[in-house]
Design a protein around this motif. Structure first.
Motif, PDB file in Angstrom:
ATOM      1  N   ASP A 119      36.825  52.867  37.107  1.00 15.58           N
ATOM      2  CA  ASP A 119      37.559  52.588  38.347  1.00 15.58           C
ATOM      3  C   ASP A 119      38.370  53.804  38.785  1.00 15.58           C
ATOM      4  O   ASP A 119      38.422  54.139  39.973  1.00 15.58           O
ATOM      5  N   LEU A 120      39.001  54.468  37.819  1.00  9.65           N
ATOM      6  CA  LEU A 120      39.774  55.667  38.143  1.00  9.65           C
ATOM      7  C   LEU A 120      38.870  56.742  38.741  1.00  9.65           C
ATOM      8  O   LEU A 120      39.193  57.349  39.763  1.00  9.65           O
ATOM      9  N   ALA A 121      37.721  56.969  38.107  1.00  9.89           N
ATOM     10  CA  ALA A 121      36.785  57.980  38.598  1.00  9.89           C
ATOM     11  C   ALA A 121      36.256  57.616  39.985  1.00  9.89           C
ATOM     12  O   ALA A 121      36.086  58.482  40.853  1.00  9.89           O
ATOM     13  N   TYR A 122      36.003  56.328  40.189  1.00  9.81           N
ATOM     14  CA  TYR A 122      35.488  55.874  41.482  1.00  9.81           C
ATOM     15  C   TYR A 122      36.511  56.111  42.591  1.00  9.81           C
ATOM     16  O   TYR A 122      36.179  56.648  43.660  1.00  9.81           O
ATOM     17  N   GLN A 123      37.757  55.726  42.339  1.00  8.86           N
ATOM     18  CA  GLN A 123      38.792  55.910  43.352  1.00  8.86           C
ATOM     19  C   GLN A 123      39.097  57.388  43.586  1.00  8.86           C
ATOM     20  O   GLN A 123      39.382  57.800  44.717  1.00  8.86           O
ATOM     21  N   MET A 124      39.038  58.186  42.538  1.00  7.77           N
ATOM     22  CA  MET A 124      39.200  59.637  42.705  1.00  7.77           C
ATOM     23  C   MET A 124      38.085  60.185  43.586  1.00  7.77           C
ATOM     24  O   MET A 124      38.312  61.040  44.456  1.00  7.77           O
ATOM     25  N   THR A 125      36.876  59.687  43.373  1.00 10.98           N
ATOM     26  CA  THR A 125      35.732  60.150  44.147  1.00 10.98           C
ATOM     27  C   THR A 125      35.853  59.744  45.610  1.00 10.98           C
ATOM     28  O   THR A 125      35.572  60.546  46.514  1.00 10.98           O
ATOM     29  N   MET A 126      36.294  58.528  45.868  1.00 18.39           N
ATOM     30  CA  MET A 126      36.466  58.087  47.248  1.00 18.39           C
ATOM     31  C   MET A 126      37.515  58.925  47.975  1.00 18.39           C
ATOM     32  O   MET A 126      37.339  59.313  49.134  1.00 18.39           O
ATOM     33  N   PRO A 280      35.083  47.367  45.245  1.00 14.59           N
ATOM     34  CA  PRO A 280      36.002  47.253  44.090  1.00 14.59           C
ATOM     35  C   PRO A 280      36.494  45.850  43.663  1.00 14.59           C
ATOM     36  O   PRO A 280      36.519  44.963  44.449  1.00 14.59           O
ATOM     37  N   ASN A 281      36.983  45.817  42.309  1.00 16.39           N
ATOM     38  CA  ASN A 281      37.509  44.519  41.844  1.00 16.39           C
ATOM     39  C   ASN A 281      38.961  44.320  42.279  1.00 16.39           C
ATOM     40  O   ASN A 281      39.523  45.136  42.985  1.00 16.39           O
ATOM     41  N   LYS A 282      39.645  43.249  41.831  1.00 13.97           N
ATOM     42  CA  LYS A 282      40.952  42.884  42.389  1.00 13.97           C
ATOM     43  C   LYS A 282      42.041  43.901  42.083  1.00 13.97           C
ATOM     44  O   LYS A 282      43.062  43.937  42.769  1.00 13.97           O
ATOM     45  N   ALA A 285      43.146  48.124  44.219  1.00 16.50           N
ATOM     46  CA  ALA A 285      44.240  48.614  45.062  1.00 16.50           C
ATOM     47  C   ALA A 285      45.256  49.379  44.233  1.00 16.50           C
ATOM     48  O   ALA A 285      45.770  50.425  44.658  1.00 16.50           O
ATOM     49  N   GLU A 286      45.542  48.901  43.024  1.00 15.19           N
ATOM     50  CA  GLU A 286      46.495  49.581  42.151  1.00 15.19           C
ATOM     51  C   GLU A 286      45.931  50.923  41.690  1.00 15.19           C
ATOM     52  O   GLU A 286      46.630  51.939  41.687  1.00 15.19           O
ATOM     53  N   VAL A 287      44.649  50.918  41.319  1.00 15.49           N
ATOM     54  CA  VAL A 287      43.997  52.161  40.881  1.00 15.49           C
ATOM     55  C   VAL A 287      43.962  53.151  42.041  1.00 15.49           C
ATOM     56  O   VAL A 287      44.261  54.339  41.879  1.00 15.49           O
ATOM     57  N   ARG A 288      43.593  52.662  43.211  1.00 14.68           N
ATOM     58  CA  ARG A 288      43.513  53.511  44.400  1.00 14.68           C
ATOM     59  C   ARG A 288      44.864  54.143  44.697  1.00 14.68           C
ATOM     60  O   ARG A 288      44.954  55.343  44.987  1.00 14.68           O
ATOM     61  N   GLY A 289      45.927  53.353  44.606  1.00 12.65           N
ATOM     62  CA  GLY A 289      47.259  53.884  44.865  1.00 12.65           C
ATOM     63  C   GLY A 289      47.671  54.930  43.845  1.00 12.65           C
ATOM     64  O   GLY A 289      48.297  55.934  44.189  1.00 12.65           O
ATOM     65  N   LYS A 293      48.469  59.460  44.347  1.00 14.26           N
ATOM     66  CA  LYS A 293      49.847  59.960  44.235  1.00 14.26           C
ATOM     67  C   LYS A 293      50.108  60.437  42.811  1.00 14.26           C
ATOM     68  O   LYS A 293      51.029  59.971  42.139  1.00 14.26           O
ATOM     69  N   LEU A 294      49.293  61.363  42.341  1.00 19.84           N
ATOM     70  CA  LEU A 294      49.457  61.886  40.995  1.00 19.84           C
ATOM     71  C   LEU A 294      50.717  62.745  40.929  1.00 19.84           C
ATOM     72  O   LEU A 294      50.915  63.643  41.750  1.00 19.84           O
TER      73      LEU A 294
END
Length: 315
Positions: A119-126, A280-282, A285-289, A293-294
């Motif tokens: 999920d982290l890699a996916y959101q980083m990629t997006m 994405p799963n539920k 949104a948290e992973v995306r956020g 903002k690293l």
């Protein structure tokens, strides 16, 4: 990942925060391609001063760079934790970094260790794709030959390159702020997993940012940590690191790229060095956020000092 138009290119202006020597600040709105002279003029008008002001980029390590009047898109040239200051020349020596420029004092492993590596890699990629899709081909030309020569902005490219540095420093920051040996080993495993998924998603920019973060001297010197890394992960890391081999005109990277079906997110620093190298799963949104903002420490000296606190030099 269809390449769509970028809203950033349509913005008529951006908000900028410019600080004074006493750490008070003013907010101005200027064009994306605003020059140093235009920024200073807007700041002077907002402050109601007739003093001759300098525009200064102040890094977290207290390094000062006086920006030139003709510098274009000054906002996008800031380092990760860098800030813009405006001050008379006689106050230049008294400029000090803001407290928040030092970066975090504690890692965020407790937050992202519960997040799926995929999920982290996916959101980083997006997020990377959003930034990359905004970069116009002409910006590569302006960057190569000097944007000042063209009087054109490379703001989108600058932001994409800034993201590479941010991800790289994120890895170093998290490892150096992790005081427990067993947790640091888990961190290395986590980053290797995230890197593997980034490669799976054809996001070579974040893939290499993570690997280069792990090869940073402040991380690579932690021999006790690396010794406890399982053999399987050591092999994965060695394989990933070998892709950065510059020999034979970066043959390892070229071979990797040729095996991938487009679209891909290229390793931008290398692309700028050699433009011929790439054709994405539920709880999402948290992973995306989180990935957008690293929080990092961008002062290499501070990172190295933290590293030696974790594992002092062996005598």
């Amino acid at each position: 990942m269809e390449r769509k138009g970028c809203r950033r290119n349509k913005l008529s202006g951006i908000k900028m925060t410019v600080y004074c020597s006493d750490h008070t600040y003013t907010t101005i709105r200027v064009a994306v391609a605003a020059t140093g002279r235009e920024v200073i003029s807007a700041v002077a008008d907002k402050l109601g001063t007739t003093d001759e002001l300098l525009l200064v980029h102040l890094s977290s390590a207290s390094e000062k760079l006086i920006l030139k009047p003709n510098d274009v898109s000054v906002f996008s040239s800031l380092s990760i934790n860098g800030r813009l200051f405006a001050c008379p020349r006689d106050q230049l020596s008294s400029l000090t970094p803001l407290p928040d420029q030092e970066g975090p004092s504690a890692g965020s492993m407790s937050t992202f260790e519960l997040m799926s590596s995929k999920d982290l890699a996916y959101q980083m990629t997006m997020f990377d794709w959003e930034l990359f899709s905004c970069v116009h081909e002409h910006e590569l030309l302006y960057h190569t030959f000097g944007r000042q020569s063209f009087r054109r902005t490379t703001a989108n490219l600058d932001l994409f390159l800034r993201r590479f540095n941010q991800v790289q420093l994120w890895v170093v920051t998290e490892v150096c702020l992790c005081g427990q040996l067993s947790k640091r080993v888990q961190l290395l495993k986590k980053f290797i997993k995230i890197a593997a998924h980034c490669r799976e998603f054809k996001n070579l920019n974040s893939f290499f940012a993570i690997i280069m973060g792990m090869s940073n001297p402040a991380v690579s010197r932690l021999s006790q940590t690396w010794e406890k890394l399982p053999t399987k992960f050591k092999k994965f890391y060695a394989e990933f690191e070998s892709m950065m081999d510059p020999s034979r005109n970066h043959r390892a990277y070229r071979l990797t790229v040729t095996k991938l079906e487009p679209p891909i997110i290229p390793f931008m620093p290398l692309l700028l060095k050699d433009p011929d190298i790439c054709q994405p799963n539920k709880n999402q949104a948290e992973v995306r956020g989180y990935v957008r903002k690293l929080c990092v420490i961008d002062n290499q000296r501070a990172l190295t000092q933290l590293s030696y606190r974790l594992e002092p030099r062996r005598t």
